[in-house]
Design a protein around this motif. Structure first.
Motif, mmCIF file in Angstrom:
data_model
loop_
_atom_site.group_PDB
_atom_site.id
_atom_site.type_symbol
_atom_site.label_atom_id
_atom_site.label_comp_id
_atom_site.label_asym_id
_atom_site.label_seq_id
_atom_site.Cartn_x
_atom_site.Cartn_y
_atom_site.Cartn_z
ATOM 1 N N VAL A 9 31.679 -11.543 0.918
ATOM 2 C CA VAL A 9 32.368 -12.067 2.073
ATOM 3 C C VAL A 9 31.359 -13.371 2.413
ATOM 4 C CG1 VAL A 9 33.408 -12.218 4.282
ATOM 5 C CG2 VAL A 9 33.822 -10.293 2.684
ATOM 6 N N SER A 82 38.776 -5.557 10.812
ATOM 7 C CA SER A 82 39.050 -6.903 10.412
ATOM 8 C C SER A 82 39.838 -7.716 11.320
ATOM 9 C CB SER A 82 40.236 -6.588 9.151
ATOM 10 O OG SER A 82 39.499 -6.177 8.139
ATOM 11 N N SER A 86 38.359 -11.400 12.149
ATOM 12 C CA SER A 86 39.086 -12.747 11.734
ATOM 13 C C SER A 86 39.063 -13.684 12.845
ATOM 14 C CB SER A 86 40.676 -12.214 11.272
ATOM 15 O OG SER A 86 41.167 -11.659 12.435
ATOM 16 N N LYS A 91 35.682 -20.316 9.019
ATOM 17 C CA LYS A 91 36.070 -20.395 7.541
ATOM 18 C C LYS A 91 35.404 -19.318 6.898
ATOM 19 C CE LYS A 91 33.310 -24.181 6.004
ATOM 20 N NZ LYS A 91 33.003 -25.431 5.042
ATOM 21 N N ILE A 92 36.133 -18.839 5.607
ATOM 22 C CA ILE A 92 35.879 -17.650 5.034
ATOM 23 C C ILE A 92 36.075 -17.791 3.538
ATOM 24 C CG2 ILE A 92 38.097 -16.478 5.256
ATOM 25 C CD1 ILE A 92 36.553 -13.805 5.397
ATOM 26 N N LEU A 93 35.150 -17.343 2.888
ATOM 27 C CA LEU A 93 35.557 -17.234 1.196
ATOM 28 C C LEU A 93 35.378 -15.659 0.887
ATOM 29 C CD1 LEU A 93 33.408 -20.011 -0.313
ATOM 30 C CD2 LEU A 93 35.833 -19.965 -0.322
ATOM 31 N N VAL A 94 36.160 -15.191 0.201
ATOM 32 C CA VAL A 94 35.986 -13.848 -0.200
ATOM 33 C C VAL A 94 36.148 -13.632 -2.030
ATOM 34 C CG1 VAL A 94 37.221 -11.443 -0.115
ATOM 35 C CG2 VAL A 94 37.442 -13.195 1.863
ATOM 36 N N SER B 47 40.245 -11.431 -5.643
ATOM 37 C CA SER B 47 40.776 -11.870 -4.279
ATOM 38 C C SER B 47 41.635 -12.913 -4.392
ATOM 39 C CB SER B 47 39.411 -12.387 -3.862
ATOM 40 O OG SER B 47 39.282 -13.779 -4.248
ATOM 41 N N GLU B 48 42.459 -13.164 -3.305
ATOM 42 C CA GLU B 48 43.629 -13.908 -3.269
ATOM 43 C C GLU B 48 42.874 -15.579 -3.513
ATOM 44 O OE1 GLU B 48 45.699 -13.486 0.418
ATOM 45 O OE2 GLU B 48 44.859 -11.529 0.408
ATOM 46 N N LEU B 51 41.645 -17.432 -0.667
ATOM 47 C CA LEU B 51 40.518 -17.034 -0.104
ATOM 48 C C LEU B 51 39.178 -17.377 -1.136
ATOM 49 C CD1 LEU B 51 41.189 -13.569 1.313
ATOM 50 C CD2 LEU B 51 40.628 -15.450 2.520
ATOM 51 N N ARG B 52 39.396 -17.520 -2.324
ATOM 52 C CA ARG B 52 38.202 -17.903 -2.985
ATOM 53 C C ARG B 52 38.323 -19.395 -3.260
ATOM 54 N NH1 ARG B 52 40.977 -15.096 -7.958
ATOM 55 N NH2 ARG B 52 41.657 -16.622 -9.250
ATOM 56 N N GLN B 53 39.269 -20.303 -2.901
ATOM 57 C CA GLN B 53 39.150 -21.704 -3.006
ATOM 58 C C GLN B 53 38.809 -22.339 -4.573
ATOM 59 O OE1 GLN B 53 37.360 -23.266 0.566
ATOM 60 N NE2 GLN B 53 38.279 -21.868 1.710
#
Lengths: 106, 106
Positions: A9, A82, A86, A91-94, B47-48, B51-53
């Motif tokens: 994350v 979470s 949140s 902004k977030i990347l997973v 991941s979605e 969320l991973r852009q």
């Protein structure tokens, strides 16, 4: 170590967020939930701003199996955390992926 | 394990790039350069998309000290590989940070 799943994350927190409190929450989460095999975090200080695009914090958790990871996602403590987490995020990347270890630490 | 530096690279490759060739190059690099303490990669499948852009691949290298990391960056093999690698990339994120291990693998 083969076969582990990584939950990575990458976040930028909103201004004014007390990151220390969130770290404590994460540490509690990782120690409480047995399915979390390992947990590391980091704060980027070194890379070029252009290359990190405003993201500052890295959270990395490892799970021994897909079942462990699914169990973690559905764990009440994770769901509760979470919700708090949140609200703190700009902004977030997973990324969720099986890790391929090419060279292991001695 | 405390005190390690992590070099985390997250990329989206250009269409048509043979990722397998780049992986081989990375593996060669990590095995050739002694300063690379550990090396893992992963391909996000889970991941979605939101969320991973668009990012798909994660490269994670660990170094035992800032000197090792600086030595790696300046190593001729790294400089050569980076030139090839950069032509294959559509977008990239780079994070360099001291890792804080909260929970270590058993």
């Amino acid at each position: 170590m083969g076969g582990d799943l990584k939950h990575l994350v990458i976040v930028k927190f909103k201004e004014g967020v007390v990151v220390e409190d969130l770290k404590k929450g994460l540490e509690k989460l990782a120690s409480e939930i047995e399915a979390v095999k390992s947990f590391e975090w980091g704060e980027d200080m070194k890379s070029e701003e252009m290359l990190r695009q405003g993201f500052t914090h890295i959270i990395s958790m490892t799970f021994g199996s897909a079942e462990d990871f699914t169990g973690f996602l559905g764990h009440p403590s994770h769901i509760e955390f979470s919700a708090t987490f949140s609200t703190a995020i700009e902004k977030i990347l997973v990324f969720d992926f099986p890790t391929v270890v090419v060279k292991a630490s001695a």
